[in-house]
Design a protein around this motif. Sequence first.
Motif, PDB file in Angstrom:
ATOM      1  N   VAL B 194      27.872  68.642 -16.661  1.00 49.14           N
ATOM      2  CA  VAL B 194      28.810  67.879 -17.505  1.00 49.14           C
ATOM      3  C   VAL B 194      28.413  67.831 -18.968  1.00 49.14           C
ATOM      4  O   VAL B 194      29.263  67.942 -19.843  1.00 49.14           O
ATOM      5  CB  VAL B 194      29.042  66.428 -17.030  1.00 49.14           C
ATOM      6  CG1 VAL B 194      30.177  66.373 -16.066  1.00 49.14           C
ATOM      7  CG2 VAL B 194      27.808  65.801 -16.482  1.00 49.14           C
ATOM      8  N   THR B 195      27.109  67.661 -19.245  1.00 46.42           N
ATOM      9  CA  THR B 195      26.740  67.575 -20.664  1.00 46.42           C
ATOM     10  C   THR B 195      26.960  68.923 -21.353  1.00 46.42           C
ATOM     11  O   THR B 195      27.313  68.972 -22.527  1.00 46.42           O
ATOM     12  CB  THR B 195      25.270  67.138 -20.849  1.00 46.42           C
ATOM     13  OG1 THR B 195      24.419  68.036 -20.151  1.00 46.42           O
ATOM     14  CG2 THR B 195      25.048  65.735 -20.335  1.00 46.42           C
ATOM     15  N   ILE B 196      26.783  70.019 -20.602  1.00 50.26           N
ATOM     16  CA  ILE B 196      27.027  71.344 -21.168  1.00 50.26           C
ATOM     17  C   ILE B 196      28.531  71.609 -21.236  1.00 50.26           C
ATOM     18  O   ILE B 196      29.046  72.182 -22.191  1.00 50.26           O
ATOM     19  CB  ILE B 196      26.348  72.441 -20.310  1.00 50.26           C
ATOM     20  CG1 ILE B 196      24.880  72.102 -20.049  1.00 50.26           C
ATOM     21  CG2 ILE B 196      26.481  73.799 -20.958  1.00 50.26           C
ATOM     22  CD1 ILE B 196      24.021  72.007 -21.272  1.00 50.26           C
ATOM     23  N   GLN B 197      29.261  71.115 -20.245  1.00 47.42           N
ATOM     24  CA  GLN B 197      30.718  71.244 -20.245  1.00 47.42           C
ATOM     25  C   GLN B 197      31.299  70.611 -21.495  1.00 47.42           C
ATOM     26  O   GLN B 197      32.179  71.175 -22.144  1.00 47.42           O
ATOM     27  CB  GLN B 197      31.297  70.557 -19.001  1.00 47.42           C
ATOM     28  CG  GLN B 197      32.798  70.349 -19.076  1.00 47.42           C
ATOM     29  CD  GLN B 197      33.377  69.844 -17.768  1.00 47.42           C
ATOM     30  OE1 GLN B 197      33.474  70.569 -16.802  1.00 47.42           O
ATOM     31  NE2 GLN B 197      33.754  68.580 -17.740  1.00 47.42           N
ATOM     32  N   ALA B 198      30.768  69.431 -21.839  1.00 46.71           N
ATOM     33  CA  ALA B 198      31.255  68.745 -23.035  1.00 46.71           C
ATOM     34  C   ALA B 198      31.046  69.620 -24.263  1.00 46.71           C
ATOM     35  O   ALA B 198      31.930  69.725 -25.123  1.00 46.71           O
ATOM     36  CB  ALA B 198      30.534  67.406 -23.199  1.00 46.71           C
ATOM     37  N   GLN B 199      29.874  70.283 -24.336  1.00 45.32           N
ATOM     38  CA  GLN B 199      29.608  71.173 -25.474  1.00 45.32           C
ATOM     39  C   GLN B 199      30.607  72.324 -25.526  1.00 45.32           C
ATOM     40  O   GLN B 199      31.149  72.645 -26.584  1.00 45.32           O
ATOM     41  CB  GLN B 199      28.197  71.780 -25.367  1.00 45.32           C
ATOM     42  CG  GLN B 199      27.073  70.778 -25.462  1.00 45.32           C
ATOM     43  CD  GLN B 199      25.718  71.421 -25.172  1.00 45.32           C
ATOM     44  OE1 GLN B 199      25.637  72.610 -24.890  1.00 45.32           O
ATOM     45  NE2 GLN B 199      24.664  70.632 -25.227  1.00 45.32           N
TER      46      GLN B 199
END
Lengths: 327, 336, 284
Positions: B194-199
């Motif tokens: 998720v944190t990479i998805q946000a990026q």
Amino acid sequence: MAVESNALLRVNNLKKYFPIKAGLFRKTVAQVKAVDDISFYINEGETLGLVGESGCGKSTTGATILQLEKATAGEVIFQGKDVLSFSKKEIRGMRRDMQIIFQDPYASLNPRMTVTEIVGEPLDIHKLVRNKQEKKERVKQLLGSVGLSTEHMHRYPHEFSGGQRQRIGIARALAVEPKLIIADEPVSALDVSIQAQVINLLQELQQEYGLTYLFIAHDLSVVKHISDRVAVMYLGKIVEMTSKVDIYDNPLHPYTQSLLSAIPIPDPTINKERIVLEGDVPSPINPPSGCRFHPRCPHVMEICRGEDPEFKVYGDNHYVACHFLDR
Amino acid sequence: MRILDEREKLLEIRNLKTYFYTEEGVLKAVDGVDLLLHSGETLGLVGESGCGKSVTSMSIMRLLPSPPGKIVDGKILFKGRDLAQLSQKEMRKLRGNDISMIFQEPMTSLNPVFTIGNQISEAILLHKDVTKREARRQSIEMLKKVGIPSPEKRIDDYPHQLSGGMRQRAMIALALSCDPQLLIADEPTTALDVTIQAQILELMNDLKKSYNMSIMLITHDLGVVAETCDTVAVMYAGKIVEYTDAKGLFGNPSHPYTWGLMNSIPRLDQNIEKLHTIAGVVPNPLDFPEGCKYNTRCPIADDKCLQQEAELQEIRKGHKVRCWHYERLEQLKKVH
Amino acid sequence: MKSQKSKLGENKKWQRLKRNKMAIAGLLIICAILLIAILAPYISPYDPLVLNIRSRFQSPNSEFLFGTDNYGRDLFSRVLYGARVSLKVGVIVVFITSALGTFFGLIAGYFRKLDYVIMRVMDAFMSFPTILLGISIVAILSPSEMNAAIALSVVYTPRTTRIVRSAVLEIKGSEFVRAAKSLGASDFRIILKHILPNCLTPLIVQSTFVFAYAVLAEASLSFVGAGPPPPAPSWGNILSEGRQYIRTAPWITIFPGIFIALTVLGLNLTGDGLRDALDPKMKK
């Protein structure tokens, strides 16, 4: 950590390192610190959600508690006994009380066994039925309790959809009447409309049989829905553990905060402030010194680089490991 | 919607039908899909596995495995040209140049034996008349644009040396290297944390603005749709069941499937005891029910739905729904 | 309605095999040769062992379909009878290699500590040239049909072991084996109920290849005199005896050669077809 009198499972300072071997003599050159000194407890009848991104060690934690992986150090106290000191025979006996549901409903069922054989296997192993007739009745009953019709009994796994297969896996776990079920990403391989069915089933079964769950997932929305308390893992460590209300309303660790803000909400009218984290999750082979989150943390301080923060209680059963809170 | 209509039509799909001729019978993966994408707009194509969303994108790219897949009917108008009629040679000129695609799993869509710089340069050399050195310079430029740190060094890395998020960035750099007008993103963030998805979502939104490109985003994640899309088409069993702008879809879902889907996902900002579920399973594409294909799972289906499938009709301005009883859904919503 | 579907699933493998024309051709060849072997006493026009000096070196004609050899024996009859020896050796070799290969492969794949020992021994065997190893073993045991089969079993067991072991390694890592372990299943149960049934596909396919190799190798052993001793006909020793007359009477070598080639072709085609038909990845 506060001693919980009615804790069914207590994990103290659990560590699981995987050696990386290389060279002619298979010398250990480095270690993957998949789980690095974590502690938590689960009370009887409750659900603890264990959430984190891929590679954070959440699945390894589940496998180590079940002793599918051998722990490197620590204690796993289940019903008052440290299962890590169990003999091979005792471990097999323990598996009557502790079960697991796997992520992949395709890979976790033997393709060459019928549903009756799959669900009946634990009955055979632990000699829970006396004869074939009894076994058949019990399997029927188990299939019924997970919402599968008994006409499915003689079919093979490939004839079922993902959701149905996951139900078969749940029936198999229930066969031994366990007290604790470790659910390792049980819905993440399923379609959205099927996820809800399985989540509801897990909740119904919990009420009916008084089950205790360790619910492992990467999806914080699902974890928050099903859990009573939530523990957030990052790179082998638990960084925050508290009730599901607090984790959303009052997240204290900067990683939890960014994780929450990163989750897209299906409502275009909500315009939230997003904390977009810099960079990637570092490798657990050589994790950063001090607090493992410090290279990505928006509040990083000098102390974070050198010193590992202590997992301490802040308020009512709210555990956090962060130097920033002690400023 | 009216404002959008004045913009340039980049892609218009009319009555697309893509069938697969398999051993067991004809699989109608896409069965009469109409879509409209303006330049600078993001269109979301949402649905569960097997609904035909990926086949739609493969049809546009003309990358269907053939046989068994075949476009049997319909037009795919890209800037007025019908892609369904082009030869593979003509398609190759378009692919990577005017239309690019990024996939769910960047590891399998990047070639493991070439450096990422090699792969991006090759794409540039293929479509632009530049020297090798210029292509390399542009590759570094692209890697910088997609937020890969120290691109001068990273350009000589092989795909396996990059992390998942970085690989997806490299994939996007590769896709955007020739300034495409249309980017088809097939589940671009599903394999990411998720944190990479946000990026990645933020990156895609930024790039869309700076390049004035259109994106067709294929996903099963309604959250991702809500954050990125202007218009959304919900697909079920090879057909579009609801088609409108994002605000309209989430504010007033009017097909029972869309409504059921939205209610069945747990939300962070809400506390509910029990999730709403959609009964049953997606029907087997070789054995679709008669009438409305959702009738096996629909809470408001009646005899009419069992016999006849509704047309995709405009029930309010810019909001199309394929359902006989969308009004009845309003009553159901009140109960819940 | 639903139960019909499951039957369909079972039929699918057969259907896939059927659609593979090459595999069907292979299967037909095997059946024909098997039939020849079984019916040899009934369809041979002559006794394969009876010498007839007057009709030496006859080229194929209406009386002697495949001609005669240097002793005037009817080649057609000898080739028919030869099928019995060749196929018998093949069957015995397949049986022994499958049993031993499965046993060692399961143990090596499942128990990491024994893996090293077993596989190094297998590697040692594999490092010898096939035929040389076969000849040496026969030389120790004395040439006979059974000893040729035993020698070839020793030669081919390491290959089957390798194949089974790699299948075990793959299956051992699968989630359903972890599931069985988490249910409290013993190693024995896991090997028997979960790993073995999932190894059968590669094993069956490998067996068809071993059969083909064995038929070929038996011919080679006979050719160098390490097979069943004359006068009993096997394709290999017919070939071997005809070798010195290859310029004057080429039919003596040609006909058994054709049959060896046909059998190997048939088995290889069937093996390839089976591999495709049994591959679960081809299911959808």
